[in-house]
Design a protein around this motif. Structure first.
Motif, PDB file in Angstrom:
ATOM      1  N   TRP A   1     -14.587  -3.926 -12.274  1.00 17.24           N
ATOM      2  CA  TRP A   1     -15.339  -4.582 -11.189  1.00 17.24           C
ATOM      3  C   TRP A   1     -15.722  -3.573 -10.104  1.00 17.24           C
ATOM      4  CZ3 TRP A   1     -17.559  -9.195 -10.171  1.00 17.24           C
ATOM      5  CH2 TRP A   1     -17.838  -9.504  -8.843  1.00 17.24           C
ATOM      6  N   HIS A   2     -14.828  -2.595  -9.887  1.00 15.18           N
ATOM      7  CA  HIS A   2     -15.094  -1.568  -8.883  1.00 15.18           C
ATOM      8  C   HIS A   2     -15.828  -0.360  -9.467  1.00 15.18           C
ATOM      9  CE1 HIS A   2     -11.746  -3.748  -6.824  1.00 15.18           C
ATOM     10  NE2 HIS A   2     -12.510  -3.525  -5.777  1.00 15.18           N
ATOM     11  N   GLY A   3     -16.237  -0.459 -10.732  1.00 12.97           N
ATOM     12  CA  GLY A   3     -17.010   0.610 -11.344  1.00 12.97           C
ATOM     13  C   GLY A   3     -16.196   1.825 -11.730  1.00 12.97           C
ATOM     14  N   ARG A   4     -14.890   1.616 -11.993  1.00 16.59           N
ATOM     15  CA  ARG A   4     -14.021   2.728 -12.383  1.00 16.59           C
ATOM     16  C   ARG A   4     -13.476   2.499 -13.773  1.00 16.59           C
ATOM     17  NH1 ARG A   4     -10.087   1.651  -9.876  1.00 16.59           N
ATOM     18  NH2 ARG A   4     -10.558   0.331  -8.085  1.00 16.59           N
TER      19      ARG A   4
ATOM     20  N   THR B   1       0.853  -1.177   0.000  1.00 21.18           N
ATOM     21  CA  THR B   1       0.000   0.000   0.000  1.00 21.18           C
ATOM     22  C   THR B   1       0.898   1.238   0.000  1.00 21.18           C
ATOM     23  OG1 THR B   1      -0.105   0.197   2.422  1.00 21.18           O
ATOM     24  CG2 THR B   1      -1.733  -1.244   1.352  1.00 21.18           C
TER      25      THR B   1
ATOM     26  N   ALA C   1     -10.161  -5.477 -12.896  1.00 23.46           N
ATOM     27  CA  ALA C   1     -10.358  -5.100 -11.497  1.00 23.46           C
ATOM     28  C   ALA C   1     -10.959  -3.702 -11.379  1.00 23.46           C
ATOM     29  CB  ALA C   1      -9.022  -5.166 -10.752  1.00 23.46           C
ATOM     30  N   ALA C   2     -10.503  -2.786 -12.237  1.00 24.01           N
ATOM     31  CA  ALA C   2     -11.060  -1.439 -12.222  1.00 24.01           C
ATOM     32  C   ALA C   2     -12.534  -1.453 -12.616  1.00 24.01           C
ATOM     33  CB  ALA C   2     -10.265  -0.532 -13.165  1.00 24.01           C
TER      34      ALA C   2
ATOM     35  N   ALA D   1      -5.782  -0.279  -5.631  1.00 25.54           N
ATOM     36  CA  ALA D   1      -6.435  -1.523  -5.228  1.00 25.54           C
ATOM     37  C   ALA D   1      -6.511  -2.545  -6.355  1.00 25.54           C
ATOM     38  CB  ALA D   1      -7.841  -1.216  -4.716  1.00 25.54           C
ATOM     39  N   ASP D   2      -6.301  -2.127  -7.588  1.00 29.34           N
ATOM     40  CA  ASP D   2      -6.426  -3.036  -8.725  1.00 29.34           C
ATOM     41  C   ASP D   2      -5.172  -3.877  -8.944  1.00 29.34           C
ATOM     42  OD1 ASP D   2      -8.929  -1.887  -9.231  1.00 29.34           O
ATOM     43  OD2 ASP D   2      -8.020  -0.286 -10.440  1.00 29.34           O
TER      44      ASP D   2
END
Length: 473
Positions: free
Chosen positions: A416-419, A345, A413-414, A425-426
């Motif tokens: 999936w998170h609606g971005r 992170t 992944a992006a 986080a991706d």
């Protein structure tokens, strides 16, 4: 210095130049695009042109070395790469820049496979592991040094210097090759399989273009799928053609050797994860965590330090344990450390990152040394050039797959998170995906015989060495 040390270091000069060049350009693309008046996405065609050129010309590198001499072809390849570098530096438009990158790819396609062939023909099998250990280091250092070097040059100088720095390195490589390489060539050479080249070259080019554009939006969707489909058809036609030819341009029959087959399949799976690292790691540090290219490079460079460390201990590890146990266990550990990168992170201490990357670099370097050595353990001398070409093509495809799968997982992944834009986080799912594929290399590596590559690892010599008489120990 012995030939097992000098020759690999000369080849490493070319490998370092090629790997560094291919990564520094990624950092400089926005600046180059602004200078040429183009969108940065359009400049990614330059990356694709380089990959396509490699895919086309690697298969004939072995034949060229057999026909014209390995030293002659190696020096000419460096000269072509230097010419392409100068052409990139003086380009004033997109078309010229893409053409110059294609020319660089032609030189790169001949440099490294022919250089590896020189090592295989000039170094005794018992010293092959030590020789190839020198060769694996620039393959790791180049991609790691590239981003900070590109950032420094584009910030404080001019992006064109990225390509001019290849000139002194290339000159050194040509001089050293002239002094230390033998101009080895095969006395009996089969004719060049032009029909096979007409299938294999465009087939690989189309497949590589499709892979490179997947997830990067270089081409419209239908063109990407057409490239993938057309490439697959041409390669299938070549497969049938090669079985009917006595001397095909790419000898798929070499896969009958168990050690070569396992090294190609297992090494390709392992390299998928490795191919994603130069793409995912700097992107995560810079885009995800907000570091600048120099800060990013100072962190990722620790993996190269790990590779240097293993250069000294790798041959001893193989002499003690042999190829099979080392490759099976090491693949699992290397994949684990690859997946751990996805747990970082923005608040992760940089010291912890440095330590993890150092250990990961150690493990990957050891695995590269094993794969490169075991692949040629059972090949005859006359099969070395064909084996080098086939292994190099497989390596290029697997590295490209790593970037492609890493990019696809990031975008997935992006989404999936609606971005629409990627975020820190991706990267966890992306690292996990490529790590699982690298870990799958355990299955082919387990098929190795217990004593596979004993002569190459030095275990055979160690077992047959006479025991010292009492009183003389």
């Amino acid at each position: 210095m012995r030939a097992s040390q000098i020759v690999p270091l000369v080849v490493a000069t070319a490998l370092f130049m090629e790997n560094t060049d291919s990564t520094v350009i990624a950092t400089a693309l926005p600046t180059i695009a602004q200078s040429l008046g183009e969108d940065p996405i359009a400049l990614k065609l330059a990356l694709t042109a380089y990959l396509v050129s490699l895919a086309i010309f690697i298969p004939i590198s072995g034949w060229m070395a057999d026909r014209y001499g390995s030293r002659t072809v190696f020096r000419a390849a460096i000269a072509v790469f230097m010419a392409g570098s100068v052409a990139c530096a003086v380009s004033n438009g997109l078309a010229g820049f893409v053409a110059a990158r294609f020319l660089q790819g032609l030189g790169g396609a001949m440099m490294v496979p022919v250089g590896r062939l020189v090592i295989l023909r000039s170094v005794p099998k018992a010293e092959l592991v030590s020789a190839l250990a020198y060769l694996t280091i620039p393959a790791l250092i180049g991609p790691i040094m590239g981003p900070p070097l590109g950032g420094l040059i584009t910030t404080y100088l001019d992006w064109r210097w990225i390509f001019f720095i290849n000139i002194p390195i290339g000159i050194v490589g040509i001089v050293l090759a002239t002094l230390y390489f033998e101009d080895v060539r095969e006395p009996e050479r089969p004719p060049l399989d032009l029909v096979g080249f007409a299938m294999l070259g465009p087939g690989l080019a189309a497949l590589m273009l499709g892979l490179a554009s997947t997830g990067r939006h270089l081409l419209p969707g239908w063109m990407t799928w057409a490239s993938l489909g057309g490439g697959a058809v041409l390669l299938a036609l070549y497969f049938g053609h090669s079985r009917r030819m006595a001397h095909p341009i790419l000898r798929l029959d070499l896969m009958r050797h168990p050690t070569f087959r396992i090294a190609v399949i297992g090494g390709s799976l392992f390299r998928i994860g490795t191919g994603a690292i130069p793409f995912l790691l700097p992107l995560m540090l810079q885009v995800g965590f907000g570091l600048d290219p120099l800060q990013s490079g100072l962190i990722t460079f620790s993996a190269a330090a790990g590779a240097m460390f293993v250069k000294t201990v790798g041959p001893r590890i193989l002499r003690r344990y042999g190829f099979r146990p080392v490759m099976v266990c090491n693949a699992v550990f290397a994949a684990f450390f690859l997946a751990v990168n996805g747990l970082y992170t923005a608040s992760t201490p940089h010291g912890l990152m440095l330590g993890i990357l150092f250990l990961g670099g150690c493990l990957r370097s050891l695995q590269f040394t094993c794969v490169n050595a075991i692949a040629y353990a059972d090949l005859e001398k006359a099969e070395m050039s064909a084996g080098t070409s086939l292994a190099s093509v497989a390596q290029q495809i697997s590295l490209s797959l790593g970037v492609t799968l890493g990019a696809l997982t990031l975008e997935g992944a992006a989404a999936w998170h609606g971005r629409s834009a990627i975020a820190a986080a991706d990267f966890g799912p992306a690292f996990l995906a490529v790590a699982l594929i690298s870990a799958a290399s355990v299955f082919p590596f387990r098929q190795l015989a217990q004593d596979a590559g004993a002569e190459v690892s030095g275990r055979m010599i160690a077992r047959t060495a006479p025991t010292a008489a009492p009183g003389r120990q």
